[in-house]
Enzyme design. Structure first.
Site, PDB file in Angstrom:
ATOM      1  N   HIS A 226      20.859 -39.944 -61.613  1.00 62.08           N
ATOM      2  CA  HIS A 226      20.028 -40.847 -62.408  1.00 62.08           C
ATOM      3  C   HIS A 226      20.701 -42.215 -62.417  1.00 62.08           C
ATOM      4  CE1 HIS A 226      17.692 -37.446 -64.160  1.00 62.08           C
ATOM      5  NE2 HIS A 226      18.844 -36.794 -63.972  1.00 62.08           N
TER       6      HIS A 226
ATOM      7  N   HIS B 203      13.390 -31.162 -62.985  1.00 62.85           N
ATOM      8  CA  HIS B 203      14.490 -30.489 -63.664  1.00 62.85           C
ATOM      9  C   HIS B 203      13.972 -29.175 -64.237  1.00 62.85           C
ATOM     10  CE1 HIS B 203      16.375 -34.331 -63.249  1.00 62.85           C
ATOM     11  NE2 HIS B 203      17.372 -34.077 -64.066  1.00 62.85           N
TER      12      HIS B 203
ATOM     13  N   HIS C  67      20.595 -35.816 -56.571  1.00 62.08           N
ATOM     14  CA  HIS C  67      20.389 -35.696 -58.012  1.00 62.08           C
ATOM     15  C   HIS C  67      21.350 -36.636 -58.722  1.00 62.08           C
ATOM     16  CE1 HIS C  67      19.716 -32.766 -61.657  1.00 62.08           C
ATOM     17  NE2 HIS C  67      19.884 -34.021 -62.056  1.00 62.08           N
TER      18      HIS C  67
ATOM     19  N   GLU D  85      18.068 -25.622 -66.429  1.00 60.65           N
ATOM     20  CA  GLU D  85      19.341 -26.178 -66.905  1.00 60.65           C
ATOM     21  C   GLU D  85      19.578 -25.676 -68.329  1.00 60.65           C
ATOM     22  OE1 GLU D  85      21.506 -30.516 -67.713  1.00 60.65           O
ATOM     23  OE2 GLU D  85      19.325 -30.380 -67.596  1.00 60.65           O
TER      24      GLU D  85
ATOM     25  N   ASP E 104      24.569 -36.075 -61.045  1.00 60.81           N
ATOM     26  CA  ASP E 104      23.717 -36.161 -62.224  1.00 60.81           C
ATOM     27  C   ASP E 104      23.865 -37.517 -62.920  1.00 60.81           C
ATOM     28  OD1 ASP E 104      21.826 -35.400 -64.057  1.00 60.81           O
ATOM     29  OD2 ASP E 104      23.016 -33.836 -65.013  1.00 60.81           O
ATOM     30  N   ASP E 105      24.761 -37.606 -63.906  1.00 62.25           N
ATOM     31  CA  ASP E 105      25.002 -38.849 -64.666  1.00 62.25           C
ATOM     32  C   ASP E 105      26.501 -39.120 -64.673  1.00 62.25           C
ATOM     33  OD1 ASP E 105      22.216 -39.398 -66.017  1.00 62.25           O
ATOM     34  OD2 ASP E 105      22.592 -37.253 -66.285  1.00 62.25           O
TER      35      ASP E 105
END
Length: 339
Positions: free
Chosen positions: A15, A193, A13, A196, A274-275
């Protein structure tokens, strides 16, 4: 810290657009003569204080303006591969958002080609292997997602799956069921997703309407014992991103994170970033944070790493190789007694 970094990891996961560091934003802007609304990378970094997912997405999408050329995407992918290597990542299944670039007039051939170029260079230099997952933006029309899937297929894009991301509240997954069914017929894996921002009903919807192989985030599953039981019984992995959850305020702080409850319930939990350019931590930082917060043993950390391996979309032979590397890491921390 060094031992956790040495733990062989698979990242499920992340991006690629979320790995765009402020220094690279400024560098690419300067290279192309793009005027930015801030003087330097440090000022940009100071703006990374988010009230929720929407406030993050505003600046996330604005920064994408510097990604215009095949070279830009290649550089982005290479930089992630280099940092992932330092984190102990041996394989990553990386998300990218075709619509976020297509809508800006960037040809998908340049986006995909650049990412492949950069990941090829990173693999040659660091040994990190990668696969691409094309994510549809759930706050954009379903017809647009369908057109993107057609374009990716027509260009024989080297993707292993499709996903669903962006703003969750008010944008249910069910309308994308037909697009996901088409992807399934094409032999592509499916992730989404869910859970969340929204509650456990979003997780159930992703499982039942989209037939996903993995749920991205999924932490709100703890609010519904039925959903937890469904995840555990069917061995549907969650790709959990603890530091992201804290920075986007989906949990009050790391101590409040439901990770221990998910593990105790027998859910297949994986740890991811994630980011990372926005949330202050790559996957090794996430492992370190939860290890310290919850006093996780080496055995538990190794099991979290194994969970990611069981959830990857790779042949069993490759999985077995990584599992053996994890076993070696664990054994190195438990040397046999001296006789």
């Amino acid at each position: 810290m060094s031992r956790i970094r040495e733990l062989p990891k698979v990242e499920l996961h992340v991006h690629i657009e979320g790995t765009l560091e402020p220094d690279l934003v400024v560098e690419l802007a300067h290279d192309q003569g793009i005027e930015l609304p801030y003087p330097d990378a440090e000022v940009l970094r100071e703006r990374y204080v988010f009230a929720d997912l929407s406030s993050f997405l505003d600046i996330y999408y604005a920064n994408l303006d510097v990604l215009r050329r095949r070279h830009d995407f290649a550089r982005l992918a290479y930089e992630y591969g280099a940092r992932a290597h330092l984190a102990g990542v041996v394989h990553a299944e990386v998300f990218f958002d075709p619509q976020a670039h297509r809508s800006r007039g960037v040809p998908l051939h340049d986006v995909v080609g650049g990412l492949v170029d950069g990941f090829d260079d990173a693999r040659a230099e660091f040994g990190v292997t990668t696969d691409l997952i094309a994510c549809f933006l759930r706050d954009r029309p379903v017809a647009e997602a369908s057109a993107v899937l057609d374009e990716l297929v027509d260009m024989s894009a080297p993707i292993v799956g499709v996903g669903l991301d962006s703003a969750e509240i008010g944008n249910p997954a069910a309308p994308f069921a037909e697009v996901f069914a088409r992807a399934a017929a094409l032999g592509l894996r499916r992730v989404a997703h869910a859970g969340e921002e929204s509650g456990p009903e979003s997780v159930r919807e992703a499982i039942e309407e989209l037939a996903v192989h993995r749920v991205d985030h999924g932490i709100r599953s703890v609010d519904d014992p039925g959903v937890m039981a469904q995840l555990a019984a069917h061995r549907i992995p969650l790709t959990v991103c603890p530091l992201s959850n804290v920075r986007l305020r989906t949990v009050a702080d790391l101590a409040s994170h439901p990770l221990p409850h998910l593990i105790e319930a027998g859910v297949v939990v994986t740890i991811n970033s994630d980011d990372p350019a926005y949330f202050g931590g790559h996957v090794d930082d996430n492992f370190l944070a939860v290890a310290e917060q919850f006093a996780l043993t080496d055995d538990t950390l190794a099991q979290l790493a194994r969970n990611s391996v069981t959830a990857i979309f790779l042949p069993q032979e490759r999985r077995d190789t990584v599992l053996a590397q994890i076993d070696e890491w664990l054994a190195a921390g438990h040397p046999p007694p001296v006789e």
